[in-house]
Design an enzyme around this catalytic site. Structure first.
Site, PDB file in Angstrom:
ATOM      1  N   LYS A  75       0.755  -1.173   0.093  1.00 16.47           N
ATOM      2  CA  LYS A  75       0.011   0.164  -0.108  1.00 16.47           C
ATOM      3  C   LYS A  75       0.896   1.172   0.112  1.00 16.47           C
ATOM      4  O   LYS A  75       1.918   1.426   0.644  1.00 16.47           O
ATOM      5  CB  LYS A  75      -0.885  -0.151   1.368  1.00 16.47           C
ATOM      6  CG  LYS A  75      -2.069   1.241   1.165  1.00 16.47           C
ATOM      7  CD  LYS A  75      -2.768   0.852   2.682  1.00 16.47           C
ATOM      8  CE  LYS A  75      -3.774   1.820   2.781  1.00 16.47           C
ATOM      9  NZ  LYS A  75      -4.698   1.724   3.898  1.00 16.47           N
ATOM     10  N   SER A 155      -9.341   1.866   3.285  1.00 19.45           N
ATOM     11  CA  SER A 155      -8.633   2.527   2.571  1.00 19.45           C
ATOM     12  C   SER A 155      -7.767   1.750   1.673  1.00 19.45           C
ATOM     13  O   SER A 155      -7.121   2.116   1.047  1.00 19.45           O
ATOM     14  CB  SER A 155      -7.860   3.734   3.291  1.00 19.45           C
ATOM     15  OG  SER A 155      -6.957   3.034   4.267  1.00 19.45           O
ATOM     16  N   SER A 179      -9.874  -0.631   7.347  1.00 24.52           N
ATOM     17  CA  SER A 179      -9.285  -0.252   6.007  1.00 24.52           C
ATOM     18  C   SER A 179      -8.457  -1.476   5.254  1.00 24.52           C
ATOM     19  O   SER A 179      -8.359  -1.635   4.266  1.00 24.52           O
ATOM     20  CB  SER A 179      -8.282   0.618   6.315  1.00 24.52           C
ATOM     21  OG  SER A 179      -8.921   1.921   6.567  1.00 24.52           O
TER      22      SER A 179
END
Length: 489
Positions: A75, A155, A179
């Site tokens: 990420k 996210s 997330s």
């Protein structure tokens, strides 16, 4: 450039992957070809924002270790030495620190190939109201491979979408509250949020010192456990991890053998929601677990309405302090040196940054400076989610884990009005306490994946993984295959 033959070949490979319970490991080159065919072009999922130079020994098949040659995406709020770390923001587009976060260094040491960086909800979805999960100014809108017009949640949107679409063996996401687990649920993969303090947060763009953690996203619980073996452990630079080495067994032990016999499963019935198809799917999962020997215990739990407000207050204070400290250590060329600078940068670049939604959360965090308000909110949040939440429920009902649907099926992507969450799931309890939370695919509603959550107490990571893997083996529901087209088609 769009190449029909490459897209067609990638789609065939993806269909073969979807028909199998696990994704066969491929070479980094094969994954890069799939990224080009279905992420950069074709359906253009927009999960991957950067590809790393593939000149390391691991990429050439010469690596050794438990993850030797396995391609992992990271990420884009986690630092890697060979790519910028942007958190999705144009303010950090040149944030090339030249250093690996400790968890990335551990992945490399275990033989993994760091394939590239994944898109995310900008600033991990902690900037403003009415955001669209999976959108960032750097990466655009990530799409859900199961339904391109449906949300990937966030996210860790890009990490989840990349794994679901077969663009890497696994990925690393981060979670403050939902997330990792929400993207995993709506995209039909496994997502594991470890106990906060099990994995280092050093050199990760922060939101919350008390709730942030990184964790694996994969196609099986066994693969998630294998990754956790590599990245877990104490880090002198992260005080929260001081006890990690004492709570780091081999997380893969027993995953293929330990069953559900005599396991007591606490069902958070109110947190199932009121969607009939979701309730039916969840009840099928409970029947599967009963058939495998589990004892299912119904729990009637109503969370205190003050929990959400207390959590948000804590996050505002911790974000301001954390992001100020992080930005102060970025390269000198970064235009924003603190939160006030970020707010000013976004205003100056409003056409790119603020078109779809604002930065109200940033502004609230800037004003969150009263230590007494923070201390009270922190104490209230921990009490409501822990002593009167997970801890109380595990003790009162004498159960090993708590279960509920992770979230609802994915909703339509809507950049104008933002996300449309449906009330289902109980992940905030695990998020606020920092306890482990595992989402495992349990089937689909109208072709849209839904996961089931397993939560337990602090440092119960190995137990949660074992129970989740046992459910995975007992699951009777058919899993949906990524369609790479709009849901309505």
């Amino acid at each position: 450039m769009y190449r029909p033959s490459a897209y067609h070949g990638a789609l065939i490979a993806l269909c073969a992957f979807a028909a199998s319970p696990t994704f066969a490991q491929e070479t980094p080159t094969a994954y890069l070809e799939r990224i080009e065919a279905i992420d950069d072009s074709g359906p253009a999922i927009h999960a991957v924002v950067a590809v790393a130079p593939q000149d390391a020994p691991a990429a050439k098949g010469k690596a050794r270790g438990p993850l030797a040659g396995r391609a992992v995406l990271v990420k884009d709020n986690i630092e890697t030495r060979d790519m910028p770390t942007t958190a999705g923001s144009l303010a950090l587009k040149d944030n090339a620190t030249g250093r690996d976060a400790p968890l990335v260094a551990k992945l490399r040491s275990a033989g993994a190939v760091i394939l590239g960086k994944t898109n995310l909800s900008e600033w991990a979805n902690f900037r403003g109201e009415h955001s669209s999960s999976g959108w960032s100014a750097i990466g655009g809108q990530t799409k859900n491979p199961h339904a391109l017009d449906r949300s990937p949640c966030g996210s860790s949107s890009g990490s989840g979408a990349a794994v679901a679409a077969g663009m890497a063996w696994a990925a690393i996401g981060t979670e403050t509250d939902g997330s990792i687990t929400c993207p995993a649920s709506v995209m039909g993969i496994v997502g594991f949020k470890p106990t906060v303090g099990l994995v280092s947060r050093t050199h990760i763009v922060p939101i919350s010192a008390s709730q942030d953690t990184a964790g694996p996203m994969s196609t099986s619980v066994a693969d998630a456990a294998l990754i956790l073996n590599a990245i877990a452990g104490s880090d002198p630079a992260d005080p929260a991890t001081a006890e990690a080495n004492r709570h780091k067994p081999d997380f893969t032990v027993g995953l293929g053998k330990v069953g559900l016999k005599a396991v007591r499963v606490g069902v958070l019935r109110r947190q199932v929601g009121d969607m009939p198809a979701l309730t039916t799917l969840f009840d099928t999962a409970l029947t599967d677990m009963k058939r495998a020997g589990a004892q299912v215990v119904e729990i009637d739990y109503k969370p205190d309405e003050r929990l959400g407000e207390a959590e948000f207050t804590v996050l505002l204070h911790e974000f301001r302090e954390g992001v100020n400290a992080y930005l102060a250590g970025t390269p000198a060329a970064i235009p924003a040196r603190d939160l006030a600078g970020l707010i000013a940068f976004n205003k100056a670049h409003a056409a790119e940054e603020l078109r779809w939604y604002g930065q109200e959360t940033f502004e609230q965090a800037l004003a969150a400076t009263d230590p007494a308000v923070y201390a009270k909110a922190r104490a209230d949040a921990q009490r409501l989610a822990g002593a009167e939440g997970i801890d109380a429920l595990l003790r009162k009902y004498d159960v090993d884990v708590l279960v509920a649907p992770t979230t609802s099926p994915a909703w339509p992507i809507d950049p104008v009005l933002g996300d449309h969450f449906v009330d289902a799931g109980a992940g905030t309890l695990a998020a606020v306490t920092g306890y482990p939370h595992l989402s495992v695919p349990m089937g689909a509603v109208e072709g849209l994946p839904v996961g089931i959550s397993f939560m337990a107490g602090k440092w119960d990571d190995a137990k949660v993984l074992r129970i989740g893997a046992a459910y995975e083996r007992s699951r009777s529901a058919k899993l949906a295959a990524p369609a790479l087209r709009n849901w309505a088609q």
